[in-house]
Scaffold this motif. Structure first.
Motif, mmCIF file in Angstrom:
data_model
loop_
_atom_site.group_PDB
_atom_site.id
_atom_site.type_symbol
_atom_site.label_atom_id
_atom_site.label_comp_id
_atom_site.label_asym_id
_atom_site.label_seq_id
_atom_site.Cartn_x
_atom_site.Cartn_y
_atom_site.Cartn_z
ATOM 1 N N ARG A 185 0.858 -1.175 0.056
ATOM 2 C CA ARG A 185 0.126 -0.101 0.035
ATOM 3 C C ARG A 185 0.874 1.231 0.077
ATOM 4 N NH1 ARG A 185 -4.551 2.059 -1.217
ATOM 5 N NH2 ARG A 185 -5.647 0.255 -0.758
ATOM 6 N N SER A 186 1.724 1.229 0.927
ATOM 7 C CA SER A 186 2.810 2.442 0.952
ATOM 8 C C SER A 186 3.430 2.431 -0.480
ATOM 9 C CB SER A 186 3.989 2.249 2.033
ATOM 10 O OG SER A 186 4.938 3.232 1.981
ATOM 11 N N TYR A 188 2.285 1.964 -3.298
ATOM 12 C CA TYR A 188 1.381 2.230 -4.280
ATOM 13 C C TYR A 188 1.113 3.633 -4.383
ATOM 14 C CZ TYR A 188 -3.350 2.963 -6.344
ATOM 15 O OH TYR A 188 -4.229 3.672 -7.211
ATOM 16 N N GLU A 189 0.981 4.152 -2.899
ATOM 17 C CA GLU A 189 0.677 5.632 -2.667
ATOM 18 C C GLU A 189 2.099 6.408 -3.067
ATOM 19 O OE1 GLU A 189 0.046 5.686 1.525
ATOM 20 O OE2 GLU A 189 -1.961 5.212 1.485
#
Length: 268
Positions: A185-186, A188-189
């Motif tokens: 997730r990190s 991706y962001e």
């Protein structure tokens, strides 16, 4: 108290996976040689599934190996699948197989990444495309998403960057929906926030201008010429180790004869 237990037990987790796969209780029961009634009891916590039942349901729901371990632990069983570091002596056969595959695919680009797109192996075709990328992106454990989408990486050379970027981000979104990974997730962001460079201009010579209709091509500028690829991703069949299960082999097939000829001329 009961509600909390049901919300965090193996039953709701299995139900969540079934709903993600858009499979009815009856369909899952037929696939797993069970009954819709038993599947319902498992999902609501009225029945405790056996270890074999959890693994059988996980198989029919195509649940990632790491998540299968999590299901077993929540249900009170021991994890079934090991997670062996890739540099462990026990993984020698896997490493050799990957190296043979990557060498055999040359001169066309191919690489192996883990679950967070860290590059664990790459061939000379990939190294050719990465010529000129700054060292801070090529440092030990480079990340394929950063290499591709960073404004100092390959992004300024990709002629159809908006389409290719959108496809990569959608791929990551699908993966995030399946696995609970803070690291993914990190990542991706981070990469989604990169500015999108303007497409390169002033190309003098163009190779591989044709765009195939069967799949989205990667069209990338290399030394004033355009190389066009169609990518494919393969994984190991029926892995019994988390590390192996999370490896992906990405290969880039020339989308036209001009690209193939150019790669053979540069690499041989």
């Amino acid at each position: 108290m009961t509600t909390v237990a049901l919300d965090t037990g193996v039953g709701p987790l299995l139900r969540g996976w079934r709903e993600r796969r858009r499979i009815s209780q009856l369909e899952l029961a037929l696939r797993a040689d069970s009954s819709a009634r038993h599947i319902s009891f498992v999902e609501t916590g009225r029945a405790r599934p056996s270890e074999q039942m959890i693994l059988r349901l996980a198989d029919h729901l195509d649940i990632p190996v790491r998540e299968r371990n999590a299901l077993l632990v929540v249900a009170g069983y021991a994890p079934r699948f090991a997670e062996t570091p890739l540099d462990d002596p026990a993984m020698e056969a896997v490493r050799e197989a990957m190296e043979r595959l990557l060498r055999g695919y040359e001169p066309y680009p191919a690489l192996v990444v883990d679950s967070t797109y860290t590059v664990v192996a790459a061939n000379r075709g990939i190294q050719l495309l990465l010529e000129g990328v700054p060292e801070h992106l090529l440092a030990p454990a480079p990340n394929a998403m950063r290499l591709t989408l960073h404004p100092e990486g390959l992004a300024p050379r990709i002629l159809n960057l908006p389409e290719w970027r959108a496809d990569l981000l959608a791929q990551m979104e699908r993966q995030i929906a399946l696995v609970r990974s803070a690291e993914l997730r990190s990542l991706y962001e981070e990469v989604a926030a990169y500015p999108v460079p303007a497409p390169p201009g002033g190309t003098q010579a163009v190779v591989g201008g044709g765009v195939p209709s069967l799949a989205l091509p990667l069209r990338i500028l290399h030394e004033g010429q355009v190389l066009s690829f169609v990518a494919s991703i393969a994984t190991f069949n029926t892995p019994m180790d988390i590390t192996v299960a999370e490896l992906a082999i990405e290969t880039f097939l020339p989308a036209d004869r001009a690209t193939a000829d150019r790669l053979h001329a540069l690499i041989g």
